[in-house]
Motif scaffolding. Structure first.
Motif, PDB file in Angstrom:
ATOM      1  N   MET A   1      19.601 117.291  11.360  1.00 23.81           N
ATOM      2  CA  MET A   1      19.623 116.227  12.277  1.00 23.81           C
ATOM      3  C   MET A   1      18.634 114.803  11.982  1.00 23.81           C
ATOM      4  SD  MET A   1      19.830 117.709  15.931  1.00 23.81           S
ATOM      5  CE  MET A   1      19.023 116.266  17.521  1.00 23.81           C
ATOM      6  N   GLU A   2      17.628 115.689  11.327  1.00 18.56           N
ATOM      7  CA  GLU A   2      15.955 114.028  11.101  1.00 18.56           C
ATOM      8  C   GLU A   2      15.613 113.377  12.660  1.00 18.56           C
ATOM      9  OE1 GLU A   2      14.431 113.636   8.621  1.00 18.56           O
ATOM     10  OE2 GLU A   2      15.684 116.037   7.516  1.00 18.56           O
ATOM     11  N   TRP A   3      15.688 114.517  14.099  1.00 20.56           N
ATOM     12  CA  TRP A   3      15.450 114.201  14.763  1.00 20.56           C
ATOM     13  C   TRP A   3      14.299 113.390  15.279  1.00 20.56           C
ATOM     14  CZ3 TRP A   3      14.740 117.675  19.620  1.00 20.56           C
ATOM     15  CH2 TRP A   3      13.366 118.401  19.088  1.00 20.56           C
ATOM     16  N   GLY A   4      13.757 112.569  14.188  1.00 23.08           N
ATOM     17  CA  GLY A   4      12.659 112.134  14.204  1.00 23.08           C
ATOM     18  C   GLY A   4      13.161 110.764  14.246  1.00 23.08           C
ATOM     19  N   ASN A   5      13.653 110.181  13.363  1.00 16.44           N
ATOM     20  CA  ASN A   5      14.113 109.358  14.087  1.00 16.44           C
ATOM     21  C   ASN A   5      15.127 108.976  14.642  1.00 16.44           C
ATOM     22  OD1 ASN A   5      14.092 106.384  12.197  1.00 16.44           O
ATOM     23  ND2 ASN A   5      16.080 106.871  12.224  1.00 16.44           N
ATOM     24  N   PHE A   6      15.863 110.065  16.215  1.00 12.07           N
ATOM     25  CA  PHE A   6      16.343 109.117  17.125  1.00 12.07           C
ATOM     26  C   PHE A   6      15.474 108.361  17.779  1.00 12.07           C
ATOM     27  CE2 PHE A   6      15.282 110.773  21.765  1.00 12.07           C
ATOM     28  CZ  PHE A   6      17.045 110.036  22.107  1.00 12.07           C
ATOM     29  N   TRP A   7      15.889 107.800  18.626  1.00 10.71           N
ATOM     30  CA  TRP A   7      15.054 106.395  19.665  1.00 10.71           C
ATOM     31  C   TRP A   7      16.411 106.096  21.105  1.00 10.71           C
ATOM     32  CZ3 TRP A   7      10.793 105.557  20.302  1.00 10.71           C
ATOM     33  CH2 TRP A   7      10.586 104.037  20.887  1.00 10.71           C
ATOM     34  N   SER A   8      15.630 105.629  21.895  1.00  9.64           N
ATOM     35  CA  SER A   8      16.564 105.292  22.908  1.00  9.64           C
ATOM     36  C   SER A   8      15.761 104.835  23.834  1.00  9.64           C
ATOM     37  CB  SER A   8      16.671 106.862  24.115  1.00  9.64           C
ATOM     38  OG  SER A   8      17.487 106.159  25.268  1.00  9.64           O
ATOM     39  N   SER A   9      16.419 103.651  24.944  1.00 13.35           N
ATOM     40  CA  SER A   9      15.962 102.926  25.642  1.00 13.35           C
ATOM     41  C   SER A   9      15.150 103.667  27.332  1.00 13.35           C
ATOM     42  CB  SER A   9      16.273 101.655  26.256  1.00 13.35           C
ATOM     43  OG  SER A   9      17.671 102.647  26.905  1.00 13.35           O
ATOM     44  N   HIS A  10      15.358 104.697  26.681  1.00 17.12           N
ATOM     45  CA  HIS A  10      14.772 105.717  27.912  1.00 17.12           C
ATOM     46  C   HIS A  10      13.253 106.281  27.499  1.00 17.12           C
ATOM     47  CE1 HIS A  10      18.307 104.790  30.188  1.00 17.12           C
ATOM     48  NE2 HIS A  10      19.114 105.823  29.303  1.00 17.12           N
ATOM     49  N   LEU A  11      12.983 106.782  26.235  1.00 15.34           N
ATOM     50  CA  LEU A  11      12.104 107.187  25.868  1.00 15.34           C
ATOM     51  C   LEU A  11      10.783 105.821  26.391  1.00 15.34           C
ATOM     52  CD1 LEU A  11      12.676 108.126  22.397  1.00 15.34           C
ATOM     53  CD2 LEU A  11      12.080 109.136  24.192  1.00 15.34           C
ATOM     54  N   PRO A  12       9.434 107.182  27.507  1.00 13.15           N
ATOM     55  CA  PRO A  12       8.402 106.009  27.844  1.00 13.15           C
ATOM     56  C   PRO A  12       7.833 105.198  27.058  1.00 13.15           C
ATOM     57  CG  PRO A  12       7.907 108.932  27.885  1.00 13.15           C
ATOM     58  CD  PRO A  12      10.005 108.364  26.984  1.00 13.15           C
ATOM     59  N   ARG A  13       7.636 104.467  26.157  1.00 14.99           N
ATOM     60  CA  ARG A  13       6.988 103.960  25.038  1.00 14.99           C
ATOM     61  C   ARG A  13       6.313 102.627  25.821  1.00 14.99           C
ATOM     62  NH1 ARG A  13       9.109  99.673  19.877  1.00 14.99           N
ATOM     63  NH2 ARG A  13       7.969 101.159  18.216  1.00 14.99           N
ATOM     64  N   THR A  14       4.319 102.886  24.960  1.00 10.66           N
ATOM     65  CA  THR A  14       3.715 102.151  25.930  1.00 10.66           C
ATOM     66  C   THR A  14       2.642 101.114  24.592  1.00 10.66           C
ATOM     67  OG1 THR A  14       1.950 103.699  24.539  1.00 10.66           O
ATOM     68  CG2 THR A  14       2.529 104.345  26.735  1.00 10.66           C
ATOM     69  N   SER A  15       2.280 100.176  24.951  1.00 13.80           N
ATOM     70  CA  SER A  15       1.737  99.314  24.280  1.00 13.80           C
ATOM     71  C   SER A  15       1.327  99.867  22.973  1.00 13.80           C
ATOM     72  CB  SER A  15       0.422  98.412  25.146  1.00 13.80           C
ATOM     73  OG  SER A  15       0.221  98.753  25.649  1.00 13.80           O
ATOM     74  N   TYR A  16       0.213 101.209  22.805  1.00 10.95           N
ATOM     75  CA  TYR A  16       0.013 102.009  21.782  1.00 10.95           C
ATOM     76  C   TYR A  16       1.154 102.397  20.979  1.00 10.95           C
ATOM     77  CZ  TYR A  16      -3.965 102.158  25.509  1.00 10.95           C
ATOM     78  OH  TYR A  16      -4.620 101.391  26.702  1.00 10.95           O
ATOM     79  N   ASP A  17       2.192 101.916  21.720  1.00 12.92           N
ATOM     80  CA  ASP A  17       2.829 103.369  20.662  1.00 12.92           C
ATOM     81  C   ASP A  17       3.166 101.690  19.388  1.00 12.92           C
ATOM     82  OD1 ASP A  17       3.194 106.217  21.392  1.00 12.92           O
ATOM     83  OD2 ASP A  17       4.013 104.718  23.121  1.00 12.92           O
ATOM     84  N   ILE A  18       3.695 100.713  20.061  1.00 11.30           N
ATOM     85  CA  ILE A  18       4.886  99.193  19.741  1.00 11.30           C
ATOM     86  C   ILE A  18       3.226  99.453  18.528  1.00 11.30           C
ATOM     87  CG2 ILE A  18       4.983  97.349  19.560  1.00 11.30           C
ATOM     88  CD1 ILE A  18       5.975  97.508  23.508  1.00 11.30           C
ATOM     89  N   ASP A  19       1.781  99.090  19.247  1.00 11.26           N
ATOM     90  CA  ASP A  19       0.755  98.511  17.340  1.00 11.26           C
ATOM     91  C   ASP A  19       0.842  99.769  16.843  1.00 11.26           C
ATOM     92  OD1 ASP A  19       0.911  96.451  19.063  1.00 11.26           O
ATOM     93  OD2 ASP A  19      -0.956  97.682  20.611  1.00 11.26           O
ATOM     94  N   LEU A  20       1.282 100.915  16.793  1.00 14.17           N
ATOM     95  CA  LEU A  20       0.477 101.742  16.260  1.00 14.17           C
ATOM     96  C   LEU A  20       1.965 102.171  15.169  1.00 14.17           C
ATOM     97  CD1 LEU A  20       0.519 105.404  16.512  1.00 14.17           C
ATOM     98  CD2 LEU A  20       2.280 105.191  14.475  1.00 14.17           C
ATOM     99  N   ASP A  21       3.246 101.433  15.342  1.00 13.52           N
ATOM    100  CA  ASP A  21       4.613 101.561  14.538  1.00 13.52           C
ATOM    101  C   ASP A  21       4.119 100.086  14.387  1.00 13.52           C
ATOM    102  OD1 ASP A  21       6.949 101.982  14.111  1.00 13.52           O
ATOM    103  OD2 ASP A  21       7.691 100.343  15.119  1.00 13.52           O
ATOM    104  N   GLY A  22       3.682  98.851  14.599  1.00 11.70           N
ATOM    105  CA  GLY A  22       3.276  98.159  13.834  1.00 11.70           C
ATOM    106  C   GLY A  22       2.905  98.495  12.624  1.00 11.70           C
ATOM    107  N   ASP A  23       1.793  99.421  12.775  1.00 17.47           N
ATOM    108  CA  ASP A  23       1.026  99.410  11.336  1.00 17.47           C
ATOM    109  C   ASP A  23       0.943 100.244  10.922  1.00 17.47           C
ATOM    110  OD1 ASP A  23      -0.799  96.985  12.771  1.00 17.47           O
ATOM    111  OD2 ASP A  23      -1.886  98.936  14.235  1.00 17.47           O
ATOM    112  N   SER A  24       2.133 100.593  10.703  1.00 19.71           N
ATOM    113  CA  SER A  24       2.752 101.980  10.083  1.00 19.71           C
ATOM    114  C   SER A  24       3.629 101.703   9.081  1.00 19.71           C
ATOM    115  CB  SER A  24       3.703 103.128  10.552  1.00 19.71           C
ATOM    116  OG  SER A  24       4.892 102.052  11.123  1.00 19.71           O
TER     117      SER A  24
END
Length: 483
Positions: free
Chosen positions: A243-266
């Motif tokens: 599946m390579e499920w690490g790349n799964f995404w959905s608007s139902h996932l509870p994303r925080t500002s910390y997740d957004i910053d981590l993703d942007g810095d990755s």
């Protein structure tokens, strides 16, 4: 004298009032600071909320994305890669397992040393050519059971100019350069190896999930459900899908500002979103970001430590150790804050706050992982809902079928609270009646033993009879175990 005495009394009273006012002011300011820090925690808890209702939305989204990924290339964030593994080993299959580790020329030279040492082993059954099981734990578009093109690197790994190349061919050339008469019999993802080993030990195993540094899942799908490869035929009628499920995404996932910053810095923004929320590579860094925000809101941690601004300085194992600290004074928490983050002399109530942050981040990750697992079961009709495409939860006698998911990865196998939260969520989503028939079974070293089982089963030396013993020599290379 009376006037003087009265004046002194007034002065003393005024001084007392002034001191009291200062103390009251300090307490008020201290409370305000504490409220700001507690506010950061409260916001985190709200943003990470994983009610059963939300988890079931994630379950549905996972199943929908699986359908989309099977329907067309690029139809989903889930790649749903074909592995060309159409049969899984069972307990009747015997083999001699020889395991070795690492990558291309270094791998080949290491294999050569291994073969030379092994040749001195009188118990080893000699064969003309050795069959190799190659575990490559990164996204690969397979072109056959033994070959595949690297799609991308994950888990912050990167080897220049490898993307787009056939990884088996690279290893084959390296072995030839080193004078090795070996053939890559099977190229597998570590998750596929885990499924193979799980099925070997228990034929009711239908899927495998790894939650460690990175995360992934695979499962056994009907070939007629793989629409993007119409006309695909296998002798078993099924095929393992990576599946390579690490790349799964959905608007139902509870994303925080910390997740957004981590993703942007990755190094890979807008990629591997699910992995960044649930895997061991990232959980410690999410906690670090929360502590940094708290230290910016208040001085309860003292002066802001420069180490708090260093990505990944707080590892997930250290975070887990803080989470597991049950000592009255939380001395392990104090030690890690001091040694890892250079924050000394943290008050006990602040250390308790840090433990709570670890708990919130871990609980969210575990519960989302549980929802992902149920999403797979929903897709293959094993979630008790009674009738999604592939298979049913109940047998012909009407009884619930036993369903086993092979589990591996340090986050699941070694992090007790993570495992407990995952199981708790699984029960909540499925309901107790169905959950009792779903078994998550720890299956360690699937990347080694499982790959060897598959290599032996696809070996040109193996017996055509599945019930007979095989003495083929199956070596294993595991790309994830880098030195």
């Amino acid at each position: 004298m009376g006037k003087v005495g009265f004046g002194l009394a007034v002065s003393c009273a005024a001084a007392t009032c002034a001191i009291a006012a200062i103390l009251v002011g300090k307490r008020v300011r201290s409370r305000r600071k504490w409220r700001r820090v507690v506010g950061v925690l409260r916001d985190l808890e709200e943003a990470c909320e994983t009610s059963v209702g939300r988890l079931r939305q994630v379950v549905d989204a996972m199943a929908v994305e699986m359908h989309a990924g099977l329907a067309s290339e690029g139809g989903s964030k889930l790649k749903m890669l074909l592995t060309f593994v159409d049969k899984l080993p069972n307990g009747y299959f015997l083999l001699k397992l020889l395991v070795l580790l690492d990558l291309f020329d270094f791998i080949a030279s290491s294999l050569k040393q291994f073969v030379e040492r092994e040749a001195q082993n009188s118990e080893f059954s000699p064969v003309k050519r050795r069959e190799l099981g190659f575990t490559f734990s990164f996204p690969v578009k397979q072109t056959s059971v033994s070959s595949g093109i690297l799609i991308k690197w994950t888990k912050r790994f990167s080897v220049k100019d490898m993307v787009g190349k056939d990884v088996s061919e690279c290893l084959q050339h390296a072995m030839t350069r080193n004078g090795l008469d070996m053939r890559v019999a099977v190229l597998v993802n570590d998750t596929v190896g885990t499924l193979a080993l799980g099925h070997y030990n228990d034929p009711d195993t239908v899927a495998a999930v790894i939650i460690g540094t990175g995360t992934n899942a695979c499962y056994l799908e009907r070939t007629d459900a793989i629409i993007k490869c119409q006309g695909l035929l296998t002798t078993s009628g099924g095929m393992v899908v990576n599946m390579e499920w690490g790349n799964f995404w959905s608007s139902h996932l509870p994303r925080t500002s910390y997740d957004i910053d981590l993703d942007g810095d990755s190094p890979n923004p807008n990629d591997q979103g699910f992995e960044k929320m649930i895997s061991g590579m990232y959980l410690g860094d999410i906690v670090r970001r929360v502590i940094l925000r708290m230290s910016q809101e208040s001085d309860i941690f003292g002066p802001v430590s420069s180490r708090l601004s260093m990505p990944f300085i707080l590892s997930t194992p250290s975070m887990a150790d803080m989470h597991a600290d049950e000592s009255p004074e939380l001395m392990e928490v104090a030690r890690i804050l001091k040694e890892d983050l250079q924050i000394p002399d943290v008050p006990l109530k602040v250390r308790k706050l840090v433990v709570k942050v670890c708990d919130v981040v871990t609980r969210r990750a575990a519960r989302l992982a549980a929802a992902g697992i149920v999403g797979i079961l929903k897709k293959i009709g094993r979630d008790g809902s009674g009738g999604v495409a592939s298979g049913r939860s109940r047998g012909s006698d009407g009884k619930m079928r036993r369903t086993v998911v092979a589990m591996d990865g340090s986050l699941y196998t070694r992090y007790t609270m993570f495992k407990e939260y995952l199981h708790e969520a699984l029960c909540e989503i499925l309901g107790e009646e169905v959950a009792q028939y779903v078994i998550l079974k720890v299956t360690e070293d699937g990347s080694g033993i499982g790959a060897a089982l598959l290599a032996a089963s696809h070996s040109s030396h193996s017996s055509s009879s599945s019930s007979s013993s095989s003495s083929s020599s199956s070596s294993v290379v595991d790309s994830q175990r880098l030195p």
